[in-house]
Design a protein around this motif. Structure first.
Motif, PDB file in Angstrom:
ATOM      1  N   GLN A 169      -8.090  -1.809  -3.358  1.00 60.41           N
ATOM      2  CA  GLN A 169      -9.327  -1.829  -2.572  1.00 60.41           C
ATOM      3  C   GLN A 169      -9.077  -1.393  -1.131  1.00 60.41           C
ATOM      4  O   GLN A 169      -9.818  -0.574  -0.581  1.00 60.41           O
ATOM      5  CB  GLN A 169      -9.933  -3.234  -2.612  1.00 60.41           C
ATOM      6  N   THR A 170      -8.026  -1.933  -0.492  1.00 61.55           N
ATOM      7  CA  THR A 170      -7.756  -1.575   0.906  1.00 61.55           C
ATOM      8  C   THR A 170      -7.349  -0.107   1.026  1.00 61.55           C
ATOM      9  O   THR A 170      -7.725   0.573   1.986  1.00 61.55           O
ATOM     10  CB  THR A 170      -6.652  -2.466   1.489  1.00 61.55           C
ATOM     11  N   ARG A 188      -6.557  -6.057  -4.675  1.00 60.81           N
ATOM     12  CA  ARG A 188      -6.762  -6.028  -3.218  1.00 60.81           C
ATOM     13  C   ARG A 188      -6.052  -4.824  -2.599  1.00 60.81           C
ATOM     14  O   ARG A 188      -6.582  -4.182  -1.680  1.00 60.81           O
ATOM     15  CB  ARG A 188      -6.233  -7.335  -2.606  1.00 60.81           C
ATOM     16  N   THR A 216      -8.357   2.285  -0.937  1.00 59.22           N
ATOM     17  CA  THR A 216      -9.588   3.061  -1.123  1.00 59.22           C
ATOM     18  C   THR A 216     -10.431   3.046   0.136  1.00 59.22           C
ATOM     19  O   THR A 216     -10.973   4.079   0.558  1.00 59.22           O
ATOM     20  CB  THR A 216     -10.381   2.494  -2.307  1.00 59.22           C
ATOM     21  N   GLU A 217     -10.549   1.863   0.767  1.00 57.93           N
ATOM     22  CA  GLU A 217     -11.352   1.750   1.982  1.00 57.93           C
ATOM     23  C   GLU A 217     -10.775   2.588   3.114  1.00 57.93           C
ATOM     24  O   GLU A 217     -11.516   3.065   3.981  1.00 57.93           O
ATOM     25  CB  GLU A 217     -11.430   0.279   2.409  1.00 57.93           C
ATOM     26  N   ARG A 218      -9.477   2.792   3.124  1.00 57.45           N
ATOM     27  CA  ARG A 218      -8.845   3.602   4.169  1.00 57.45           C
ATOM     28  C   ARG A 218      -8.867   5.098   3.838  1.00 57.45           C
ATOM     29  O   ARG A 218      -8.329   5.902   4.598  1.00 57.45           O
ATOM     30  CB  ARG A 218      -7.398   3.135   4.386  1.00 57.45           C
ATOM     31  N   GLY A 219      -9.458   5.449   2.722  1.00 53.47           N
ATOM     32  CA  GLY A 219      -9.550   6.860   2.359  1.00 53.47           C
ATOM     33  C   GLY A 219      -8.259   7.467   1.876  1.00 53.47           C
ATOM     34  O   GLY A 219      -8.082   8.688   1.944  1.00 53.47           O
ATOM     35  N   VAL A 251      -8.764   7.599  -4.335  1.00 53.76           N
ATOM     36  CA  VAL A 251     -10.093   7.490  -4.930  1.00 53.76           C
ATOM     37  C   VAL A 251      -9.918   7.122  -6.396  1.00 53.76           C
ATOM     38  O   VAL A 251      -8.875   7.422  -7.014  1.00 53.76           O
ATOM     39  CB  VAL A 251     -10.886   8.822  -4.808  1.00 53.76           C
ATOM     40  N   ARG A 273       0.831  -1.201   0.000  1.00 53.48           N
ATOM     41  CA  ARG A 273       0.000   0.000   0.000  1.00 53.48           C
ATOM     42  C   ARG A 273       0.872   1.260   0.000  1.00 53.48           C
ATOM     43  O   ARG A 273       0.571   2.242  -0.698  1.00 53.48           O
ATOM     44  CB  ARG A 273      -0.923  -0.021   1.221  1.00 53.48           C
TER      45      ARG A 273
END
Length: 369
Positions: A338-339, A335, A341-344, A347, A297
């Motif tokens: 996705q992670t 993945r 994006t989920e953590r802000g 985008v 990430r």
């Protein structure tokens, strides 16, 4: 439960606690194999002392065993200090020689005496309740319980009185010497305690279980804590619980009690090795997995931040191009995106990955590291 069963359990728990205390320092000093060597070579001290006093119940036998235990340590150090062999090799040379001499003396000169090398090695704790301590005709319980109880009190008192010296000599011998302590004296004192503890437990459990109880519980406790007082306490608890569990396992399987106790010690260590919260294999695997995702990430954020505002931004911020650039498998790359994006942190806009303010801050922090 019968009184004999209670006696067996009490002896087992006291032996486990007695062995766990010096065993903790052996594990910390990386001298686990020394316990195996001493637990065998003290037989020579017992034999030689018996030839002097001709009494198997004499306390001189314990003294002789302790002296031979110290002799084992001295010989191992003399051999290893030559620089020709390592310490583990020296142990493998010294203790078979001393133990073999003891076996030869028993077989050739003490054939009619109740002194058997097999009994010393294997032991039989089930017989402990039959050897009673009855001064003036008053039954006060098994002799093994009194002997090991006294040794346990000595070990506890010695650890409490010399805790600072033991701790300092174990973790920093050079500092101990600079402060006026004698690491060598502490070392030989510890080896004497190991010798006395080992020979005291022979009659009840044999040397094999002594080694298991002296090394297994402290090794498990070492994986659970970094604090010495807590490690000592956990070693005693794990050893006592293994002794009790081993007894009931032996009852269930109709097997040798000492062997069952050693088996439970091994099972306890394996469970701790797998499930310890910080150092266990499962926790380590999970931590490595989290680190892998965290690193991936961070690489994604640094990659986007590097190309942000450049002519290559359009191409480098596409998910498919980015995954090829990072050489990530599609499932893994998806993945990671996705992670993030989920953590802000990012985008997805018009098939372009964009950093959020939080993502830019995270990218800067990751780049500094």
């Amino acid at each position: 439960m019968t009184s004999a069963q209670i006696d067996v359990l009490l002896v087992a728990v006291v032996v486990a606690a007695s062995c766990a205390i010096p065993g903790t320092f052996l594990v910390l000093r990386r001298m686990a194999m020394m316990s195996d060597a001493i637990s065998h070579t003290v037989l020579l001290g017992i034999v030689l002392a018996f030839f002097v006093v001709a009494d198997l119940n004499s306390p001189i036998l314990i003294l002789g065993a302790a002296l031979v235990g110290l002799l084992t340590v001295v010989l191992v150090e003399v051999v290893s200090r030559t620089g020709l062999v390592r310490e583990d090799t020296a142990i493998g040379l010294v203790f078979p020689a001393l133990f073999s001499i003891a076996v030869i003396l028993i077989s050739s000169l003490a054939g009619n005496v109740h002194l058997d090398s097999d009994a010393v090695l294997l032991g039989e704790i089930a017989f402990a309740p039959f050897n009673r301590f009855a001064p003036f005709g008053v039954d006060l319980g098994p002799i093994a319980l009194w002997v090991m109880g006294a040794i346990l009190l000595v070990n506890l008192a010695g650890t409490f009185l010399f805790f600072k010296e033991l701790k300092l000599a174990t973790f920093d011998p050079a500092l101990a010497a600079a402060l006026g302590f004698s690491p060598a004296l502490v070392h030989y004192g510890l080896m004497a305690v190991v010798s006395v503890t080992a020979v005291g437990a022979f009659d009840a459990v044999g040397s094999i279980l002594v080694v298991a109880l002296m090394i297994g519980p402290p090794a498990a406790a070492y994986l659970l804590t970094d604090r010495l007082p807590r490690m000592l306490g956990l070693s005693v608890v794990i050893g006592a619980a293994s002794a009790v569990g081993g007894y009931w396992l032996a009852r269930l399987l109709d097997a040798n009690i000492a062997g069952s106790m050693a088996t439970v010690v091994g099972i306890a260590f394996i469970l701790v090795l797998l499930l310890a919260p910080q150092r266990g294999l499962v926790a380590t695997a999970r931590r490595h997995r989290r680190q892998r995702w965290t690193f991936a990430r961070q690489m994604l954020l640094i990659h986007l931040a590097t190309h942000e505002g450049t002519p290559t931004e359009v191409d480098e911020s596409r998910p498919d191009h980015m995954q090829r650039h990072m050489r990530w498998p599609p499932a893994f790359g998806n993945r990671v995106v996705q992670t993030a994006t989920e953590r802000g942190l990012i985008v997805l806009e018009n098939d372009q990955l964009r950093l959020t303010p939080q993502g830019r801050q995270a990218a800067r922090e990751a780049a500094v590291r």
